[in-house]
Design an enzyme around this catalytic site. Structure first.
Site, PDB file in Angstrom:
ATOM      1  N   VAL A   1      -3.257 -17.938 103.649  1.00 52.45           N
ATOM      2  CA  VAL A   1      -3.519 -16.689 102.939  1.00 52.45           C
ATOM      3  C   VAL A   1      -4.608 -16.870 101.893  1.00 52.45           C
ATOM      4  O   VAL A   1      -5.490 -16.010 101.744  1.00 52.45           O
ATOM      5  CB  VAL A   1      -2.221 -16.180 102.287  1.00 52.45           C
ATOM      6  CG1 VAL A   1      -2.493 -14.979 101.382  1.00 52.45           C
ATOM      7  CG2 VAL A   1      -1.199 -15.806 103.364  1.00 52.45           C
ATOM      8  N   ASP A   2      -4.571 -17.971 101.151  1.00 50.02           N
ATOM      9  CA  ASP A   2      -5.512 -18.185 100.058  1.00 50.02           C
ATOM     10  C   ASP A   2      -6.943 -18.241 100.581  1.00 50.02           C
ATOM     11  O   ASP A   2      -7.842 -17.566 100.076  1.00 50.02           O
ATOM     12  CB  ASP A   2      -5.152 -19.480  99.330  1.00 50.02           C
ATOM     13  CG  ASP A   2      -5.522 -19.434  97.858  1.00 50.02           C
ATOM     14  OD1 ASP A   2      -5.957 -18.381  97.376  1.00 50.02           O
ATOM     15  OD2 ASP A   2      -5.349 -20.461  97.175  1.00 50.02           O
ATOM     16  N   ASP A   3      -7.179 -19.085 101.587  1.00 53.16           N
ATOM     17  CA  ASP A   3      -8.520 -19.158 102.176  1.00 53.16           C
ATOM     18  C   ASP A   3      -8.959 -17.806 102.713  1.00 53.16           C
ATOM     19  O   ASP A   3     -10.105 -17.388 102.523  1.00 53.16           O
ATOM     20  CB  ASP A   3      -8.536 -20.178 103.317  1.00 53.16           C
ATOM     21  CG  ASP A   3      -8.828 -21.579 102.827  1.00 53.16           C
ATOM     22  OD1 ASP A   3     -10.005 -21.907 102.650  1.00 53.16           O
ATOM     23  OD2 ASP A   3      -7.868 -22.334 102.607  1.00 53.16           O
TER      24      ASP A   3
END
Length: 691
Positions: free
Chosen positions: A416-418
């Protein structure tokens, strides 16, 4: 350290003042007056210096872009990764085909004066790290009588010796007979056979734990002991003497003891050959490992999963000439770095992450959104979007592919972060094929929306991966068995949502061509409630993936300023006040990795470029939300970055500011202290231009 000197003027940098009252930030709103009264010559000089610093930073980053369009720099960790690679090649007999002799020089260069090796820079040395480095040097032919190893032995014995090391260190030693398998926990292979509707399956483990544990089901079952050349013992590292070692899992007088008792029963069953479905479980584990190997040979995009998978294949009798093994060993080689006299291994590689963050910094610092470098970077990112289903789909039955991973190749584990950062990077640039870009963004946002966890936040890799009891099992002594939602990842998603609805300078909403966002008002409200709940009493937020509260607070302020500036003004002011309160006397910010162990160290540490940039980004965001900027604090931070930039446009920092597993594993991203300062300075300059 950590105290703001509000009475001291900052030369041409001081234009506003800040007061802290009852935990809230009260701004003396005298920006315009201060600027109108400032010496125009000094003001122009300071702005010219800022322009020069930004330009040099931009030029440096542009100069290191790869021809294909991506940015990528070293991802540094402690020496255990390299030590375990030495062990792997010794076990496979492939050590002579790699320049492992250079590892000796590397390990010697990393040993500290106290005799040990560090978990992170300046930590005073760490036991398990030191034991593994010692092991590797012995495997490379360094005798125990070597002065460096004698010094290391003293360090290790003072801290309890091998018996006090972590489970994974003991496991690596057991592979070559330097520890007894009796002292390691059992991992029954039949856990591979649990049906999906069972209360626990391997998919309740975090992606990194799963990718490392499934192959270890095979290794722990087989309990191999391999001959190596040179043959070594490490009996000299047992503080109590090898003959006095108690190979039993320690009891701690808490819930963990239940699992120790269960482990005793598992061991008894193994001894009596009463292990039902053992063969079926081993075959399922082998099949799982083989299915998750990338065409490039990687497993999970991380060295532990790659090394453990190769150890599993070795335990099953695979040959080193087998194409599966050859690809795997080559993938490990691709994570290694080599100089004229040193050779070492990265725990992971971060080209997607690096590229997206560098692109954001270049746009934030004024590079044209259609600059050729940004177009190449944007097109490369679009090509890296993962359109296959991965392990995330086991628990997420609604989502469709469209995310990004951290590495070049990792189709099973996008995160999710990337994905949120890539969306923001693409949204900020202008490509020749805007329709293609918007389609990629839409797929990614749709996927992220389906990954929201029940508490309202987002985790890194999986949905509702939060069975905390897994951290109590003896095997899970790194306390990293799960991947629950966190404030920093949740903030990144909300920042992305805010950016997508942000208007450009002409008043045109850039996301008009996007379909209706699946991040509904209800989803955003749930996430905001989660962040409100996660705010610490001091006003800060925990940082799971960066060190630590400075990172978490900066991310949340960046999100709230875009998505909820009015409804969450109080939370914003408290977060900004905390950042102001922990500024160092030199104008910068820093936070030690020990803040994960000791909460009283929140926001305390020597100043670094990356952490100073995070604090500035957070304070600038808070000012955007409230209309009141902590300018004295901000400008002292800006001055710190300007004064610490080197002639070639770079910054340097020795400290580790990235987090793998809190308290146990840390990272030093070599681009963090390049692009984050540029982002902060670019946003500061934009604020000046608005005024």
């Amino acid at each position: 350290m950590g105290e703001v000197n509000r009475g001291q003027r900052g030369g041409e940098w001081l234009m506003c003042g800040v007061e802290i009252q009852s935990g809230n930030m009260q701004i003396q709103n005298r920006d315009a007056a201060s600027r109108s009264e400032a010496d125009p010559v000094e003001l122009n000089r300071s702005l010219a210096k800022l322009e020069d610093v930004i330009t040099k930073s931009q030029n440096y980053l542009l100069s290191i872009q790869y021809p294909e369009g991506y940015w990528w720099a070293e991802l540094e960790s402690n020496v255990t990764i390299t030590s375990e690679v030495v062990l792997l090649h010794k076990i496979w007999g492939t050590d002579r085909t790699r320049p492992l002799h250079k590892v000796e020089t590397y390990l010697r260069s990393q040993q500290r004066d106290h005799g040990g090796w560090e978990l992170f820079y300046g930590d005073g040395g760490e036991l398990s790290t030191s034991v593994e480095a010692y092991m590797a040097l012995r495997l490379l032919g360094v005798p125990a009588t070597d002065p460096a190893l004698q010094k290391a032995r003293q360090f290790i014995l003072k801290r309890g010796g091998i018996s006090k090391t972590r489970i994974f260190t003991k496991m690596h030693l057991a592979l070559i007979g330097c520890y007894d398998w009796r002292g390691l926990p059992s991992i029954p292979p039949w856990i591979m056979l649990f049906p999906e509707n069972f209360p626990f399956t391997i998919y309740e483990m975090s992606s990194w734990a799963r990718g490392s544990t499934v192959p270890l089901l095979i290794v722990f079952d087989q309990k191999p002991v391999y001959p190596v050349n040179p043959a070594i013992t490490l009996d000299e590292l047992y503080a109590e003497g090898r003959e006095n070692v108690c190979f039993e899992l320690p009891r701690q007088g808490n819930w963990t003891d239940i699992f120790v008792t269960l482990d005793d029963l598992f061991k008894l069953a193994e001894h009596l050959k009463l292990t039902p479905f053992r063969e079926e479980g081993l075959k399922a584990a082998e099949r799982w490992v083989l299915e998750r190997q990338e065409d490039t040979g990687d497993w999970g995009g991380i060295i532990p999963a790659m090394l453990n998978s190769l150890l599993a294949l070795r335990s099953l009798g695979y040959d080193s000439a087998d194409p599966i093994v050859e690809r795997g060993l080559k993938a490990v080689d691709n994570f290694c770095l080599e100089t004229a006299d040193q050779y070492w291994t990265q725990p992971c590689i971060s080209p997607v992450w690096d590229t997206a963050l560098v692109m954001r910094s270049l746009v934030d610092s004024g590079l044209s959104p259609d600059h050729p470098a940004l177009q190449r970077g944007g097109n490369w990112l679009i090509d890296k979007q993962i359109l296959d289903y991965g392990d995330w789909a086991v628990k997420n039955r609604q989502g469709k592919p469209g995310a990004w991973a951290f590495e070049f190749d990792n189709r099973f584990y996008p995160d999710v972060d990337d994905t949120a950062v890539v969306v923001m990077a693409l949204h900020a640039v202008k490509l020749e094929n805007e329709r293609l870009k918007q389609g990629a963004i839409a797929r990614a946002v749709n996927w992220i929306a389906t990954m929201q966890c029940d508490p309202g936040g987002w985790a890194a890799f999986d949905l509702n991966n939060n069975q905390d009891w897994l951290n109590l099992i003896p095997y899970g002594d790194l306390k990293a068995m799960i991947d629950p939602n966190t404030a920093d990842v949740t903030a990144r998603v909300l920042e992305m949502a805010g950016k997508l609805r942000e208007q450009d300078t002409n008043g045109v909403q850039r996301s008009d061509t996007l379909p209706s966002s699946p991040l509904s008002p209800l989803a955003i409200e749930r996430a905001l409630a989660y962040l409100r709940h996660e705010q610490e009493p001091e006003g800060c937020w925990f940082g799971r993936w960066g060190v630590n509260y400075i990172y978490g607070t900066s991310g949340v302020l960046s999100a709230l300023s875009l998505i909820a500036p009015q409804s969450h003004r109080q939370e914003i002011e408290r977060g900004a006040a905390w950042l102001v309160s922990c500024q160092n006397a030199d104008g910068g910010w820093g936070e030690t990795c020990f803040s994960y162990n000791d909460p009283t160290l929140k926001g305390k540490g020597d100043s670094t470029a990356s952490q100073t940039a995070w604090a500035l980004i957070g304070l600038l965001a808070a000012g955007d939300a409230t209309g009141q900027y902590a300018m004295e604090t901000i400008e002292r931070g800006v001055r710190y970055l300007i004064e610490t930039q080197r002639a070639d446009g770079t910054w340097n920092e020795d400290y580790f500011t990235g987090t793998g597993f809190p308290c146990h594993f840390y990272l030093r991203y070599h681009l963090y202290y390049q692009h984050f300062p540029l982002t902060a300075l670019g946003r500061y300059r934009a604020l000046n231009r608005q005024k």
